[in-house]
Scaffold this motif. Structure first.
Motif, PDB file in Angstrom:
ATOM      1  N   GLN A  36       0.854  -1.176   0.000  1.00  0.00           N
ATOM      2  CA  GLN A  36       0.000   0.000   0.000  1.00  0.00           C
ATOM      3  C   GLN A  36       0.896   1.234   0.000  1.00  0.00           C
ATOM      4  O   GLN A  36       1.941   1.251   0.655  1.00  0.00           O
ATOM      5  CB  GLN A  36      -0.953   0.026   1.195  1.00  0.00           C
ATOM      6  N   ILE A  37       0.494   2.216  -0.786  1.00  0.00           N
ATOM      7  CA  ILE A  37       1.223   3.482  -0.834  1.00  0.00           C
ATOM      8  C   ILE A  37       0.239   4.583  -0.462  1.00  0.00           C
ATOM      9  O   ILE A  37      -0.861   4.664  -1.022  1.00  0.00           O
ATOM     10  CB  ILE A  37       1.847   3.731  -2.219  1.00  0.00           C
ATOM     11  N   ILE A  38       0.659   5.404   0.484  1.00  0.00           N
ATOM     12  CA  ILE A  38      -0.170   6.520   0.931  1.00  0.00           C
ATOM     13  C   ILE A  38       0.368   7.789   0.272  1.00  0.00           C
ATOM     14  O   ILE A  38       1.548   8.111   0.408  1.00  0.00           O
ATOM     15  CB  ILE A  38      -0.171   6.622   2.464  1.00  0.00           C
ATOM     16  N   LEU A  39      -0.515   8.447  -0.471  1.00  0.00           N
ATOM     17  CA  LEU A  39      -0.161   9.666  -1.191  1.00  0.00           C
ATOM     18  C   LEU A  39      -0.718  10.891  -0.462  1.00  0.00           C
ATOM     19  O   LEU A  39      -1.767  10.808   0.176  1.00  0.00           O
ATOM     20  CB  LEU A  39      -0.746   9.640  -2.610  1.00  0.00           C
ATOM     21  N   ALA A  40      -0.042  12.003  -0.598  1.00  0.00           N
ATOM     22  CA  ALA A  40      -0.527  13.253  -0.008  1.00  0.00           C
ATOM     23  C   ALA A  40      -1.828  13.690  -0.685  1.00  0.00           C
ATOM     24  O   ALA A  40      -2.677  14.309  -0.062  1.00  0.00           O
ATOM     25  CB  ALA A  40       0.530  14.341  -0.134  1.00  0.00           C
ATOM     26  N   SER A  41      -2.010  13.344  -1.957  1.00  0.00           N
ATOM     27  CA  SER A  41      -3.152  13.810  -2.746  1.00  0.00           C
ATOM     28  C   SER A  41      -4.385  12.902  -2.658  1.00  0.00           C
ATOM     29  O   SER A  41      -5.394  13.195  -3.289  1.00  0.00           O
ATOM     30  CB  SER A  41      -2.737  13.943  -4.207  1.00  0.00           C
ATOM     31  N   ILE A  72       5.165   4.074   2.242  1.00  0.00           N
ATOM     32  CA  ILE A  72       5.046   2.826   1.489  1.00  0.00           C
ATOM     33  C   ILE A  72       5.102   1.700   2.513  1.00  0.00           C
ATOM     34  O   ILE A  72       6.052   1.625   3.300  1.00  0.00           O
ATOM     35  CB  ILE A  72       6.207   2.645   0.487  1.00  0.00           C
ATOM     36  N   TYR A  73       4.099   0.842   2.498  1.00  0.00           N
ATOM     37  CA  TYR A  73       4.065  -0.304   3.408  1.00  0.00           C
ATOM     38  C   TYR A  73       3.897  -1.580   2.598  1.00  0.00           C
ATOM     39  O   TYR A  73       3.209  -1.592   1.571  1.00  0.00           O
ATOM     40  CB  TYR A  73       2.914  -0.174   4.404  1.00  0.00           C
ATOM     41  N   VAL A  74       4.519  -2.647   3.084  1.00  0.00           N
ATOM     42  CA  VAL A  74       4.399  -3.966   2.461  1.00  0.00           C
ATOM     43  C   VAL A  74       4.105  -4.988   3.552  1.00  0.00           C
ATOM     44  O   VAL A  74       4.391  -4.757   4.735  1.00  0.00           O
ATOM     45  CB  VAL A  74       5.682  -4.352   1.680  1.00  0.00           C
ATOM     46  N   SER A  75       3.528  -6.113   3.155  1.00  0.00           N
ATOM     47  CA  SER A  75       3.228  -7.179   4.119  1.00  0.00           C
ATOM     48  C   SER A  75       4.513  -7.682   4.749  1.00  0.00           C
ATOM     49  O   SER A  75       5.480  -7.965   4.046  1.00  0.00           O
ATOM     50  CB  SER A  75       2.542  -8.355   3.414  1.00  0.00           C
ATOM     51  N   ASP A  76       4.507  -7.815   6.060  1.00  0.00           N
ATOM     52  CA  ASP A  76       5.656  -8.380   6.767  1.00  0.00           C
ATOM     53  C   ASP A  76       5.465  -9.894   6.793  1.00  0.00           C
ATOM     54  O   ASP A  76       4.699 -10.421   7.579  1.00  0.00           O
ATOM     55  CB  ASP A  76       5.743  -7.812   8.179  1.00  0.00           C
ATOM     56  N   MET A  77       6.171 -10.580   5.896  1.00  0.00           N
ATOM     57  CA  MET A  77       5.992 -12.028   5.785  1.00  0.00           C
ATOM     58  C   MET A  77       6.613 -12.781   6.958  1.00  0.00           C
ATOM     59  O   MET A  77       6.333 -13.963   7.145  1.00  0.00           O
ATOM     60  CB  MET A  77       6.520 -12.525   4.443  1.00  0.00           C
ATOM     61  N   ALA A  78       7.414 -12.103   7.789  1.00  0.00           N
ATOM     62  CA  ALA A  78       7.916 -12.728   9.017  1.00  0.00           C
ATOM     63  C   ALA A  78       6.775 -12.908  10.012  1.00  0.00           C
ATOM     64  O   ALA A  78       6.856 -13.743  10.908  1.00  0.00           O
ATOM     65  CB  ALA A  78       9.033 -11.890   9.634  1.00  0.00           C
ATOM     66  N   LYS A  79       5.698 -12.126   9.856  1.00  0.00           N
ATOM     67  CA  LYS A  79       4.552 -12.181  10.771  1.00  0.00           C
ATOM     68  C   LYS A  79       3.288 -12.656  10.065  1.00  0.00           C
ATOM     69  O   LYS A  79       2.195 -12.558  10.623  1.00  0.00           O
ATOM     70  CB  LYS A  79       4.322 -10.801  11.383  1.00  0.00           C
ATOM     71  N   ALA A  80       3.427 -13.150   8.845  1.00  0.00           N
ATOM     72  CA  ALA A  80       2.261 -13.594   8.071  1.00  0.00           C
ATOM     73  C   ALA A  80       1.755 -14.939   8.575  1.00  0.00           C
ATOM     74  O   ALA A  80       2.552 -15.833   8.843  1.00  0.00           O
ATOM     75  CB  ALA A  80       2.627 -13.702   6.595  1.00  0.00           C
ATOM     76  N   PRO A  81       0.430 -15.099   8.685  1.00  0.00           N
ATOM     77  CA  PRO A  81      -0.117 -16.405   9.068  1.00  0.00           C
ATOM     78  C   PRO A  81       0.263 -17.505   8.079  1.00  0.00           C
ATOM     79  O   PRO A  81       0.580 -18.614   8.468  1.00  0.00           O
ATOM     80  CB  PRO A  81      -1.629 -16.174   9.077  1.00  0.00           C
ATOM     81  N   SER A  82       0.264 -17.201   6.783  1.00  0.00           N
ATOM     82  CA  SER A  82       0.662 -18.163   5.749  1.00  0.00           C
ATOM     83  C   SER A  82       0.867 -17.394   4.446  1.00  0.00           C
ATOM     84  O   SER A  82       0.551 -16.208   4.348  1.00  0.00           O
ATOM     85  CB  SER A  82      -0.430 -19.227   5.548  1.00  0.00           C
ATOM     86  N   TRP A  83       1.376 -18.073   3.430  1.00  0.00           N
ATOM     87  CA  TRP A  83       1.563 -17.441   2.126  1.00  0.00           C
ATOM     88  C   TRP A  83       0.206 -17.084   1.515  1.00  0.00           C
ATOM     89  O   TRP A  83       0.035 -16.021   0.927  1.00  0.00           O
ATOM     90  CB  TRP A  83       2.340 -18.374   1.201  1.00  0.00           C
ATOM     91  N   ASP A  84      -0.772 -17.982   1.655  1.00  0.00           N
ATOM     92  CA  ASP A  84      -2.092 -17.744   1.076  1.00  0.00           C
ATOM     93  C   ASP A  84      -2.854 -16.645   1.803  1.00  0.00           C
ATOM     94  O   ASP A  84      -3.673 -15.951   1.213  1.00  0.00           O
ATOM     95  CB  ASP A  84      -2.925 -19.025   1.073  1.00  0.00           C
ATOM     96  N   LYS A 119      10.781   0.838   3.289  1.00  0.00           N
ATOM     97  CA  LYS A 119      12.180   1.274   3.265  1.00  0.00           C
ATOM     98  C   LYS A 119      13.009   0.621   4.369  1.00  0.00           C
ATOM     99  O   LYS A 119      14.228   0.645   4.317  1.00  0.00           O
ATOM    100  CB  LYS A 119      12.250   2.797   3.359  1.00  0.00           C
ATOM    101  N   GLN A 120      12.335   0.013   5.360  1.00  0.00           N
ATOM    102  CA  GLN A 120      13.036  -0.658   6.457  1.00  0.00           C
ATOM    103  C   GLN A 120      13.103  -2.174   6.274  1.00  0.00           C
ATOM    104  O   GLN A 120      13.786  -2.858   7.024  1.00  0.00           O
ATOM    105  CB  GLN A 120      12.330  -0.360   7.800  1.00  0.00           C
ATOM    106  N   ALA A 121      12.380  -2.705   5.293  1.00  0.00           N
ATOM    107  CA  ALA A 121      12.279  -4.154   5.110  1.00  0.00           C
ATOM    108  C   ALA A 121      13.486  -4.726   4.364  1.00  0.00           C
ATOM    109  O   ALA A 121      14.197  -4.017   3.660  1.00  0.00           O
ATOM    110  CB  ALA A 121      11.002  -4.488   4.339  1.00  0.00           C
ATOM    111  N   SER A 122      13.679  -6.036   4.547  1.00  0.00           N
ATOM    112  CA  SER A 122      14.627  -6.825   3.750  1.00  0.00           C
ATOM    113  C   SER A 122      13.778  -7.646   2.789  1.00  0.00           C
ATOM    114  O   SER A 122      12.713  -8.152   3.162  1.00  0.00           O
ATOM    115  CB  SER A 122      15.437  -7.762   4.655  1.00  0.00           C
ATOM    116  N   TYR A 123      14.246  -7.792   1.554  1.00  0.00           N
ATOM    117  CA  TYR A 123      13.464  -8.467   0.514  1.00  0.00           C
ATOM    118  C   TYR A 123      14.220  -9.659  -0.044  1.00  0.00           C
ATOM    119  O   TYR A 123      15.408  -9.566  -0.315  1.00  0.00           O
ATOM    120  CB  TYR A 123      13.169  -7.503  -0.643  1.00  0.00           C
ATOM    121  N   VAL A 124      13.482 -10.752  -0.268  1.00  0.00           N
ATOM    122  CA  VAL A 124      14.050 -11.901  -0.970  1.00  0.00           C
ATOM    123  C   VAL A 124      13.558 -11.810  -2.408  1.00  0.00           C
ATOM    124  O   VAL A 124      12.351 -11.786  -2.674  1.00  0.00           O
ATOM    125  CB  VAL A 124      13.629 -13.234  -0.328  1.00  0.00           C
TER     126      VAL A 124
END
Length: 196
Positions: A56-61, A90-102, A113-118
């Motif tokens: 999700q991206i939050i815009l000023a407009s 800008i926020y993305v799902s934290d898959m370290a805390k996700a219940p499952s992939w689905d 901007k703080q996340a690590s990505y595979v």
């Protein structure tokens, strides 16, 4: 009278400049919980109908966030010249805390901007394309990469060609991420080649 007008006008201009600076220095707005009515910016479908991490991206407009059915799509938005540039957060799902992939969760967001990505793993995002799988915990990202292939990168290291390539070829049906997802989550449930 003229000098009073100019004094008032310059005061208003100075005040507006201060307000702009205050907005730029203000903390980013918090993430919004994902609801069933959220529609993906690029796919035009309900975001919750897709597996894998979301964005999700939050815009000023805009009052409402711009939703994405994959974390990779959120990156695309930031890179494409035709998209809005008044990004507040800008926020993305934290898959370290996700219940499952689905079911990656509706409230477990991490600042992109703080996340690590595979990247370049066997995991496929919501539209069956290569994914940038986000984690708040760099160690969880390393474990996911060890189990599912790929490599770990930070937000600023994300390869532009990885995000903007047209790599949406679904892999073989039996090419799923292996069990042992970080924090005991079921990565074996990762759906590959999931098209809508």
């Amino acid at each position: 009278m003229k000098s009073l007008f100019w004094a008032a006008l310059s005061g208003a201009v100075l005040l507006a400049g201060c307000q702009d600076r205050d907005a730029a220095n203000a903390p980013p707005p918090p993430p919004v919980e994902l609801t069933a009515s959220a529609v993906g910016h690029y796919c035009g479908m309900r975001v919750v109908e897709h597996s894998g991490p979301k964005g999700q991206i939050i815009l000023a407009s805009r009052k409402e966030p711009v939703w994405f059915s994959s974390a990779r799509d959120a990156f695309s938005f930031t890179m494409l010249p035709e998209e809005a540039k008044d990004i507040r957060a800008i926020y993305v799902s934290d898959m370290a805390k996700a219940p499952s992939w689905d079911k990656p969760g509706t409230a477990n967001w991490v600042d992109a901007k703080q996340a690590s990505y595979v990247i370049a793993s066997r995991a496929r995002g919501g539209m069956g394309a290569d994914e940038a799988v986000p984690f708040s915990d760099p160690e969880a990202a390393k474990r996911f990469a060890a189990e599912n292939g790929g490599r770990v990168v930070g937000f600023g290291e994300m390869p532009r060609d990885y995000i903007l390539s047209a790599s949406a070829e679904p892999p073989a049906a039996d090419d799923h991420p292996q069990a042992g997802h970080p924090a005991g989550h079921d990565a074996g449930a990762a759906k590959k080649g999931h098209h809508h």
